[in-house]
Design an enzyme around this catalytic site. Structure first.
Site, PDB file in Angstrom:
ATOM      1  N   ASP A 506       0.863  -1.183   0.000  1.00  0.00           N
ATOM      2  CA  ASP A 506       0.000   0.000   0.000  1.00  0.00           C
ATOM      3  C   ASP A 506       0.900   1.233   0.000  1.00  0.00           C
ATOM      4  O   ASP A 506       1.552   1.541   1.003  1.00  0.00           O
ATOM      5  CB  ASP A 506      -0.882  -0.043   1.266  1.00  0.00           C
ATOM      6  CG  ASP A 506      -1.893   1.086   1.313  1.00  0.00           C
ATOM      7  OD1 ASP A 506      -1.688   2.105   0.622  1.00  0.00           O
ATOM      8  OD2 ASP A 506      -2.878   0.958   2.066  1.00  0.00           O
ATOM      9  N   HIS A 507       0.920   1.938  -1.115  1.00  0.00           N
ATOM     10  CA  HIS A 507       1.861   3.042  -1.265  1.00  0.00           C
ATOM     11  C   HIS A 507       1.460   4.268  -0.433  1.00  0.00           C
ATOM     12  O   HIS A 507       2.216   5.230  -0.336  1.00  0.00           O
ATOM     13  CB  HIS A 507       1.964   3.419  -2.748  1.00  0.00           C
ATOM     14  CG  HIS A 507       3.307   3.988  -3.129  1.00  0.00           C
ATOM     15  ND1 HIS A 507       4.309   4.196  -2.213  1.00  0.00           N
ATOM     16  CD2 HIS A 507       3.801   4.396  -4.319  1.00  0.00           C
ATOM     17  CE1 HIS A 507       5.365   4.716  -2.829  1.00  0.00           C
ATOM     18  NE2 HIS A 507       5.075   4.845  -4.111  1.00  0.00           N
TER      19      HIS A 507
END
Ligand code: CAO
Length: 534
Positions: A506-507
């Site tokens: 999850d950036h």
């Protein structure tokens, strides 16, 4: 079955206009369902059905003027005809008489030279301590005569109190939740010119749910001279109190509803249609995702023979979860290869012991263990974003989920405290949970609490894939099929067992450098099996 002519009850005046017909021929109505809505220059009122039945014919049209006793419609009812329809007698009238003769009960206005006037609650049918359920104006509002000021509600009826005159609201003297009685001050109004000696207000009343038919206070309403304006809610919306009440119950902002009645008056049908459309829209958004254009429906049978099979419950759930994660989580996937030659040698050396224990040792428990140790070393991967996106929850436990492919669909059982378990324990537990998953015997708590997921397609094949993060986890590892490859050792190419791995993250939570460090460490653990044992 017999038929009954439903007539207009005493409506406190003659020649009242039919502004809405709420039923159609053939409709089955319940007792108290609204049949028509009438509007005089003083009030609007609904005529409810005195009995349940089926509408045989309708005797009025929109725009007709009717009086007490005018035929409204013919109703086929079960059993005996009600000799005197409830709507025809005052004692049993479900629709309260909306407007009575003026009886200025309001307090003498607090008139001053400045033109201030205190608007007070008129006689509300003898009721006292009535709930204030809506205050329709705010300090500073310029209001017109007839604009609704407050809405009051007893257990029998809801009533709007419209402004007896135009002016500017100087102070609000009543709040939602207050109890009001005749004479209670509503607000202070700055009026043009000299204030009148008497503040006149009218209550416009409609029954709430099932009025007590024999209670005259439900039928007796208001009371002071009427405001000239028709029922007009705040925000320039025309709607009767019953519609406004329903809108409040449904949480609908009436200003957003398109009224199809005269003067764009909002009817109950308009409200129902609005809610239906809103629900449909929401369903199609959740089916297609965040309002993106839907994939057009295609008739595949035009192109050849087809067979349509409904998705399993689990299949639908997986689809919804995947879409939710995909749409909510900005994904980045990194790839690497672990040299698991030593690990494979070690694994082979465990075979006799594995047979003795009755456990099959595949590469999977090593992947689980390496993941837990990497999560421990890089705690950012062991977090979840709070739902409001304001904080990160760091977890001090290391539970790892493993994707299991079952005939019914994909499931992810979770192994708890992976960091504390031996390879043997992990191998046993993974096999046990995979078997349970395939037999659909997993309990909900065995699929909850994961910090990270391992999705292994190694037994199937492929050189790499981009797994979808299992939100609210922030990372997932994809394991592909090990292959023997020539690897340069500085002098020669040596045959090494290389395991293709991918990590999606999850950036929002993890940046590329964090991921690079986490992943490199994880690969190093797999490449040197001694580190795993430490
Ligand atoms: N490379 C080469 N061979 C591998 C391997 C790899 N990465 N991983 C496993 N293998 C071998 C095993 O050693 C085993 O070999 P033998 O039969 O010769 O002993 C064979 O492949 C089959 O392994 P397995 O699949 O039965 O066992 P596992 O522990 O590797 O996996 C489980 C268990 C439950 C994870 C697996 O059965 C499964 O369901 N995988 C699918 C997961 C999935 O669908 N992921 C995609 C999700 S969408 O993102």
């Amino acid at each position: 079955m017999s038929t009954q002519i439903i007539k207009v009850p005493d409506i406190g005046g003659d020649d009242v206009e039919v502004i809405e017909i709420c039923v159609a021929v053939g409709d089955v109505v319940a007792e108290e369902d609204s049949l028509i809505v009438l509007e005089s220059d003083k009030a609007s009122m609904e005529v409810p059905s005195p009995a349940a039945g089926k509408v045989v014919s309708i005797a009025v049209s929109l725009g007709d003027n009717v009086s007490e006793g005018s035929a409204v419609l013919e109703l086929a009812v079960e059993g005996e005809v009600v000799e005197e329809p409830a709507v025809e007698t005052e004692a049993t009238a479900p629709t309260p008489e909306p407007v009575a003769e003026p009886e200025p009960k309001s307090e003498q206005p607090q008139a001053g030279a400045s033109g201030k006037e205190t608007i007070v609650v008129p006689d509300v049918g003898g009721a006292s301590d009535v709930d204030v359920i809506e205050v329709c104006v705010a300090v500073g509002d310029e209001i017109a005569e007839g604009d609704s000021l407050v809405v009051l509600e007893t257990d029998k009826a809801s009533m709007e109190v419209p402004a007896p005159k135009a002016g500017k609201v100087l102070a609000l003297l009543m709040n939602v939740g207050d109890k009001a009685s005749e004479g209670s001050a509503i607000l202070e109004l700055e009026v043009q010119g000299a204030p009148a000696p008497v503040s006149k207000a009218t209550v416009i009343e409609e029954p709430v749910e099932s009025p007590a038919k024999s209670d005259p206070s439900a039928a007796a309403a208001a009371i002071a001279p009427a405001a000239e304006a028709p029922v007009k809610a705040s925000g320039e919306v025309y709607a009767g109190p019953a519609v406004r009440k329903l809108a409040r119950q449904l949480g609908v902002d009436l200003a957003k509803v398109t009224g199809t009645g005269p003067k764009a008056r909002v009817s109950k049908d308009d409200l129902h249609n609005f809610v239906k459309q809103a629900l449909n829209k929401q369903e199609s958004v959740s089916a297609t995702g965040a309002g993106i254009p839907a994939i057009p429906e295609v008739d595949f049978s035009k192109f050849g023979d087809i067979d349509i099979q409904p998705l399993t419950k689990m299949g639908k759930l997986t689809a919804a979860n995947m879409q939710r994660s995909w749409l909510n989580v900005p994904h980045v996937t990194q790839f690497d290869e672990a040299d698991i030659t030593d690990l494979e040698d070690f694994r082979k050396s465990l075979k006799p012991e594995a047979e003795r224990r009755g456990v099959k040792i595949t590469p999977l428990p090593f992947m689980l263990k390496a993941s837990a140790l990497a999560l421990k070393a890089y705690p950012k991967f062991n977090t979840s974003l709070t739902a409001d996106g304001e904080s990160l929850v760091y977890k001090n436990y290391f539970h790892v989920g493993m994707a299991v492919d079952t005939p019914a669909g994909l499931v992810v059982p979770v192994i708890r405290d992976v960091d504390k378990k031996s390879i043997w324990e992990l191998a046993e537990e993974a096999a046990e949970l995979a078997a349970k998953a395939k037999d659909r015997k997993l309990k909900p708590n065995e699929m909850q609490g994961g910090c990270f997921t391992v999705s292994s397609l190694g037994g199937i094949g492929g050189t790499g894939f981009t797994p979808i993060v299992n939100a609210p986890e922030v990372g997932i590892m994809g394991v592909s099929k090990m292959a023997i490859k020539p690897v340069w050792d500085g002098k020669d190419f040596a045959p090494r067992k290389m395991l293709p791995l991918s990590v999606s993250y999850d950036h929002r939570v993890i940046n590329g450098a964090d991921a690079g460090k986490f992943f490199t460490y994880l690969v190093s653990l797999l490449s040197d099996v001694r580190l795993l044992a430490l």
